[in-house]
Design a protein around this motif. Structure first.
Motif, PDB file in Angstrom:
ATOM      1  N   ALA A   1      -1.121   2.184  -8.832  1.00 52.90           N
ATOM      2  CA  ALA A   1      -2.194   1.845  -7.905  1.00 52.90           C
ATOM      3  C   ALA A   1      -3.115   0.771  -8.483  1.00 52.90           C
ATOM      4  O   ALA A   1      -3.676  -0.036  -7.734  1.00 52.90           O
ATOM      5  CB  ALA A   1      -2.998   3.094  -7.561  1.00 52.90           C
ATOM      6  N   ILE A   2      -3.262   0.728  -9.798  1.00 52.97           N
ATOM      7  CA  ILE A   2      -4.066  -0.332 -10.425  1.00 52.97           C
ATOM      8  C   ILE A   2      -3.357  -1.675 -10.272  1.00 52.97           C
ATOM      9  O   ILE A   2      -4.001  -2.698 -10.004  1.00 52.97           O
ATOM     10  CB  ILE A   2      -4.343   0.011 -11.904  1.00 52.97           C
ATOM     11  N   VAL A   3      -2.037  -1.692 -10.410  1.00 52.24           N
ATOM     12  CA  VAL A   3      -1.290  -2.929 -10.164  1.00 52.24           C
ATOM     13  C   VAL A   3      -1.442  -3.354  -8.704  1.00 52.24           C
ATOM     14  O   VAL A   3      -1.618  -4.545  -8.402  1.00 52.24           O
ATOM     15  CB  VAL A   3       0.199  -2.766 -10.537  1.00 52.24           C
ATOM     16  N   VAL A   4      -1.375  -2.395  -7.781  1.00 47.43           N
ATOM     17  CA  VAL A   4      -1.576  -2.712  -6.367  1.00 47.43           C
ATOM     18  C   VAL A   4      -2.957  -3.333  -6.158  1.00 47.43           C
ATOM     19  O   VAL A   4      -3.102  -4.321  -5.418  1.00 47.43           O
ATOM     20  CB  VAL A   4      -1.403  -1.444  -5.502  1.00 47.43           C
ATOM     21  N   SER A   5      -3.978  -2.796  -6.812  1.00 46.38           N
ATOM     22  CA  SER A   5      -5.318  -3.381  -6.712  1.00 46.38           C
ATOM     23  C   SER A   5      -5.335  -4.797  -7.251  1.00 46.38           C
ATOM     24  O   SER A   5      -6.008  -5.687  -6.695  1.00 46.38           O
ATOM     25  CB  SER A   5      -6.334  -2.515  -7.469  1.00 46.38           C
ATOM     26  N   ASP A   6      -4.594  -5.050  -8.316  1.00 49.29           N
ATOM     27  CA  ASP A   6      -4.496  -6.397  -8.872  1.00 49.29           C
ATOM     28  C   ASP A   6      -3.841  -7.345  -7.870  1.00 49.29           C
ATOM     29  O   ASP A   6      -4.253  -8.504  -7.734  1.00 49.29           O
ATOM     30  CB  ASP A   6      -3.680  -6.342 -10.165  1.00 49.29           C
ATOM     31  N   ILE A   7      -2.830  -6.853  -7.140  1.00 53.90           N
ATOM     32  CA  ILE A   7      -2.184  -7.659  -6.106  1.00 53.90           C
ATOM     33  C   ILE A   7      -3.169  -7.983  -4.988  1.00 53.90           C
ATOM     34  O   ILE A   7      -3.217  -9.119  -4.491  1.00 53.90           O
ATOM     35  CB  ILE A   7      -0.954  -6.915  -5.553  1.00 53.90           C
ATOM     36  N   LEU A   8      -3.984  -7.020  -4.595  1.00 54.03           N
ATOM     37  CA  LEU A   8      -4.959  -7.248  -3.530  1.00 54.03           C
ATOM     38  C   LEU A   8      -5.993  -8.291  -3.916  1.00 54.03           C
ATOM     39  O   LEU A   8      -6.611  -8.917  -3.042  1.00 54.03           O
ATOM     40  CB  LEU A   8      -5.654  -5.929  -3.162  1.00 54.03           C
ATOM     41  N   LEU A   9      -6.176  -8.494  -5.208  1.00 54.05           N
ATOM     42  CA  LEU A   9      -7.110  -9.527  -5.688  1.00 54.05           C
ATOM     43  C   LEU A   9      -6.499 -10.915  -5.645  1.00 54.05           C
ATOM     44  O   LEU A   9      -7.167 -11.893  -5.979  1.00 54.05           O
ATOM     45  CB  LEU A   9      -7.552  -9.212  -7.120  1.00 54.05           C
ATOM     46  N   GLY A  10      -5.237 -11.023  -5.225  1.00 54.48           N
ATOM     47  CA  GLY A  10      -4.573 -12.324  -5.210  1.00 54.48           C
ATOM     48  C   GLY A  10      -5.263 -13.348  -4.344  1.00 54.48           C
ATOM     49  O   GLY A  10      -5.170 -14.547  -4.591  1.00 54.48           O
ATOM     50  N   ARG A  11      -5.958 -12.886  -3.317  1.00 57.18           N
ATOM     51  CA  ARG A  11      -6.663 -13.839  -2.443  1.00 57.18           C
ATOM     52  C   ARG A  11      -8.102 -13.406  -2.162  1.00 57.18           C
ATOM     53  O   ARG A  11      -8.723 -13.879  -1.223  1.00 57.18           O
ATOM     54  CB  ARG A  11      -5.898 -13.993  -1.133  1.00 57.18           C
ATOM     55  N   HIS A  12      -8.629 -12.512  -2.973  1.00 60.18           N
ATOM     56  CA  HIS A  12      -9.974 -11.998  -2.747  1.00 60.18           C
ATOM     57  C   HIS A  12     -10.731 -11.832  -4.055  1.00 60.18           C
ATOM     58  O   HIS A  12     -10.137 -11.590  -5.104  1.00 60.18           O
ATOM     59  CB  HIS A  12      -9.935 -10.620  -2.067  1.00 60.18           C
ATOM     60  N   GLU A  13     -12.043 -11.886  -3.961  1.00 59.12           N
ATOM     61  CA  GLU A  13     -12.912 -11.371  -5.007  1.00 59.12           C
ATOM     62  C   GLU A  13     -12.951  -9.850  -4.874  1.00 59.12           C
ATOM     63  O   GLU A  13     -12.642  -9.306  -3.799  1.00 59.12           O
ATOM     64  CB  GLU A  13     -14.322 -11.950  -4.870  1.00 59.12           C
ATOM     65  N   PRO A  14     -13.308  -9.123  -5.935  1.00 58.51           N
ATOM     66  CA  PRO A  14     -13.314  -7.663  -5.848  1.00 58.51           C
ATOM     67  C   PRO A  14     -14.111  -7.110  -4.670  1.00 58.51           C
ATOM     68  O   PRO A  14     -13.628  -6.211  -3.963  1.00 58.51           O
ATOM     69  CB  PRO A  14     -13.916  -7.239  -7.195  1.00 58.51           C
TER      70      PRO A  14
ATOM     71  N   ILE B   1     -12.484  -4.827  -1.700  1.00 53.67           N
ATOM     72  CA  ILE B   1     -13.002  -3.498  -1.362  1.00 53.67           C
ATOM     73  C   ILE B   1     -13.374  -3.453   0.119  1.00 53.67           C
ATOM     74  O   ILE B   1     -13.067  -2.483   0.822  1.00 53.67           O
ATOM     75  CB  ILE B   1     -14.205  -3.154  -2.252  1.00 53.67           C
ATOM     76  N   GLY B   2     -14.023  -4.506   0.581  1.00 55.12           N
ATOM     77  CA  GLY B   2     -14.396  -4.579   1.995  1.00 55.12           C
ATOM     78  C   GLY B   2     -13.189  -4.585   2.907  1.00 55.12           C
ATOM     79  O   GLY B   2     -13.212  -3.969   3.982  1.00 55.12           O
ATOM     80  N   GLU B   3     -12.119  -5.261   2.494  1.00 59.03           N
ATOM     81  CA  GLU B   3     -10.908  -5.287   3.313  1.00 59.03           C
ATOM     82  C   GLU B   3     -10.291  -3.893   3.427  1.00 59.03           C
ATOM     83  O   GLU B   3      -9.849  -3.485   4.502  1.00 59.03           O
ATOM     84  CB  GLU B   3      -9.891  -6.269   2.741  1.00 59.03           C
ATOM     85  N   ILE B   4     -10.258  -3.161   2.320  1.00 57.03           N
ATOM     86  CA  ILE B   4      -9.724  -1.795   2.358  1.00 57.03           C
ATOM     87  C   ILE B   4     -10.548  -0.935   3.309  1.00 57.03           C
ATOM     88  O   ILE B   4     -10.002  -0.185   4.132  1.00 57.03           O
ATOM     89  CB  ILE B   4      -9.716  -1.183   0.943  1.00 57.03           C
ATOM     90  N   LEU B   5     -11.877  -1.040   3.214  1.00 57.54           N
ATOM     91  CA  LEU B   5     -12.750  -0.240   4.077  1.00 57.54           C
ATOM     92  C   LEU B   5     -12.544  -0.610   5.544  1.00 57.54           C
ATOM     93  O   LEU B   5     -12.424   0.280   6.403  1.00 57.54           O
ATOM     94  CB  LEU B   5     -14.207  -0.440   3.664  1.00 57.54           C
ATOM     95  N   ARG B   6     -12.478  -1.895   5.851  1.00 59.81           N
ATOM     96  CA  ARG B   6     -12.252  -2.314   7.237  1.00 59.81           C
ATOM     97  C   ARG B   6     -10.893  -1.828   7.739  1.00 59.81           C
ATOM     98  O   ARG B   6     -10.762  -1.410   8.901  1.00 59.81           O
ATOM     99  CB  ARG B   6     -12.335  -3.838   7.344  1.00 59.81           C
TER     100      ARG B   6
ATOM    101  N   VAL C   1     -11.886  -2.421  -7.943  1.00 63.28           N
ATOM    102  CA  VAL C   1     -11.287  -2.194  -6.624  1.00 63.28           C
ATOM    103  C   VAL C   1     -10.707  -0.787  -6.550  1.00 63.28           C
ATOM    104  O   VAL C   1     -10.927  -0.050  -5.578  1.00 63.28           O
ATOM    105  CB  VAL C   1     -10.189  -3.245  -6.346  1.00 63.28           C
ATOM    106  N   TYR C   2      -9.988  -0.407  -7.580  1.00 60.38           N
ATOM    107  CA  TYR C   2      -9.334   0.904  -7.604  1.00 60.38           C
ATOM    108  C   TYR C   2     -10.354   2.041  -7.539  1.00 60.38           C
ATOM    109  O   TYR C   2     -10.201   2.991  -6.751  1.00 60.38           O
ATOM    110  CB  TYR C   2      -8.480   1.013  -8.866  1.00 60.38           C
ATOM    111  N   PHE C   3     -11.403   1.969  -8.345  1.00 63.89           N
ATOM    112  CA  PHE C   3     -12.405   3.041  -8.358  1.00 63.89           C
ATOM    113  C   PHE C   3     -13.091   3.170  -6.998  1.00 63.89           C
ATOM    114  O   PHE C   3     -13.343   4.288  -6.521  1.00 63.89           O
ATOM    115  CB  PHE C   3     -13.447   2.784  -9.445  1.00 63.89           C
ATOM    116  N   HIS C   4     -13.406   2.048  -6.363  1.00 64.47           N
ATOM    117  CA  HIS C   4     -14.071   2.113  -5.062  1.00 64.47           C
ATOM    118  C   HIS C   4     -13.127   2.597  -3.973  1.00 64.47           C
ATOM    119  O   HIS C   4     -13.541   3.339  -3.066  1.00 64.47           O
ATOM    120  CB  HIS C   4     -14.658   0.739  -4.698  1.00 64.47           C
ATOM    121  N   GLN C   5     -11.864   2.195  -4.046  1.00 65.88           N
ATOM    122  CA  GLN C   5     -10.880   2.696  -3.088  1.00 65.88           C
ATOM    123  C   GLN C   5     -10.783   4.214  -3.161  1.00 65.88           C
ATOM    124  O   GLN C   5     -10.791   4.905  -2.137  1.00 65.88           O
ATOM    125  CB  GLN C   5      -9.522   2.068  -3.385  1.00 65.88           C
ATOM    126  N   CYS C   6     -10.719   4.751  -4.375  1.00 65.80           N
ATOM    127  CA  CYS C   6     -10.613   6.198  -4.549  1.00 65.80           C
ATOM    128  C   CYS C   6     -11.856   6.935  -4.070  1.00 65.80           C
ATOM    129  O   CYS C   6     -11.795   8.130  -3.780  1.00 65.80           O
ATOM    130  CB  CYS C   6     -10.353   6.534  -6.019  1.00 65.80           C
TER     131      CYS C   6
END
Length: 311
Positions: free
Chosen positions: A118-131, A135-140, A191-196
């Motif tokens: 899941a931490i690697v997945v969070s790293d992938i999500l940062l490919g086009r975003h700031e943290p 985090i906002g994208e996950i929440l939306r 990202v990971y901590f806030h997602q959890c």
């Protein structure tokens, strides 16, 4: 089906309220330790749209690793099958926060549902975003899936995760040493901590899981969230890996794709039939909800929804 679904759900909630062996509440994060083990909620959303709830189904709780399903879905949508170059899709057979396999497997986590994956997945999500944007994208995304703008990230839980997440920090640093974390480790970890730390009720969580029941389509909006093929694959990984080293036991007892979290929640999917969420904070020895698992076992016994039952 043995009885109406409303009756089945109400009966299960009553049985769980009377249970004496409730497991042990996670105590390594203070906000989780403060939750009473007397809590139990269940929500079932059918493919027809009918919703059946009982117990504490509308009480928000920290969904913790259940959130990995949503991060994984977003990452698959971003990079597709390239994700599998950085994360495996095999059961780990180890605890959710184990570091052992990373040494022999060159920093590639076994699957996206253990912490390292899941931490690697969070790293992938940062490919086009700031943290903050990730985090906002996950929440939306989760709010859109559930059709509920009231869903929030519990900042107290996120802060507690950051203050106690030393093993997760070690996992991230270790994978960074193998080149499988591309950003400074504090970024994907944030990202990971806030997602959890997403806080959702059983009703909200079951609503958010509907796309996994409906072949990747949000039945409320008709919008395709992810392709049917990738939805099948997400459900498959949930079945084999969603309960860490207890995944085989969960498949044996329940027979549904599912993802657990140490907050006591479980999201389970009966494809084409129902999206189900249960919550009971007491955990078994493998870190999965003790009464949540029992409740799902009784639900499939009374409905015949196990994927292993004959049609």
């Amino acid at each position: 089906m043995n009885g109406t679904l409303d009756t089945i759900v109400a009966d299960i909630a009553r049985e769980m309220a009377e249970a004496t062996d409730r497991g042990k509440v996670a105590d390594y994060i203070a906000p989780l330790a403060a939750v009473s083990d007397k809590r139990f909620g269940i929500a079932v959303v059918e493919a027809s749209g009918a919703v059946h709830v009982a117990g504490d189904a509308d009480v928000p709780f920290s969904i913790q690793s259940v959130s990995k399903v949503f991060g994984f879905t977003l990452a698959l949508g971003m990079v597709g099958d390239a994700l599998w170059k950085r994360v495996g899709r095999e059961p780990s057979g180890s605890a959710f926060n184990s570091i052992v396999q990373l040494e022999t497997e060159q920093g590639i986590p076994r699957n996206p549902f253990i912490n390292a994956g899941a931490i690697v997945v969070s790293d992938i999500l940062l490919g086009r975003h700031e943290p903050r944007e990730a985090i906002g994208e996950i929440l939306r995304f989760v709010r859109g899936l559930a059709g509920d703008e009231s869903i929030l990230i519990d900042e107290k839980v996120a802060h507690a995760e950051e203050q106690t997440g030393f093993r997760n920090m070690a996992l991230a640093q270790y994978m960074r040493a193998f080149g499988n974390i591309h950003h400074a480790v504090e970024r994907p970890l944030g990202v990971y901590f806030h997602q959890c730390a997403l806080a959702m009720s059983c009703r909200q969580l079951a609503m958010a899981g509907r796309y996994l029941m409906c072949g990747g389509v949000n039945p409320e909006t008709g919008r395709t969230i992810i392709s049917k093929q990738r939805t099948r694959r997400i459900n498959a990984v949930m079945m084999t890996c969603g309960h860490y080293d207890g995944s085989g036991e969960f498949a044996y007892r329940v027979g549904l794709s599912g993802k657990s979290g140490v907050g006591g929640g479980i999201l389970a999917v009966a494809p084409g039939v129902a999206s189900i969420a249960v919550w009971s904070p007491g955990l078994n020895a493998r870190g999965n909800s003790q009464l949540g698992t029992l409740a799902l076992e009784r639900l499939v016994q009374r409905t015949g929804w196990s994927v292993f039952d004959p049609a």
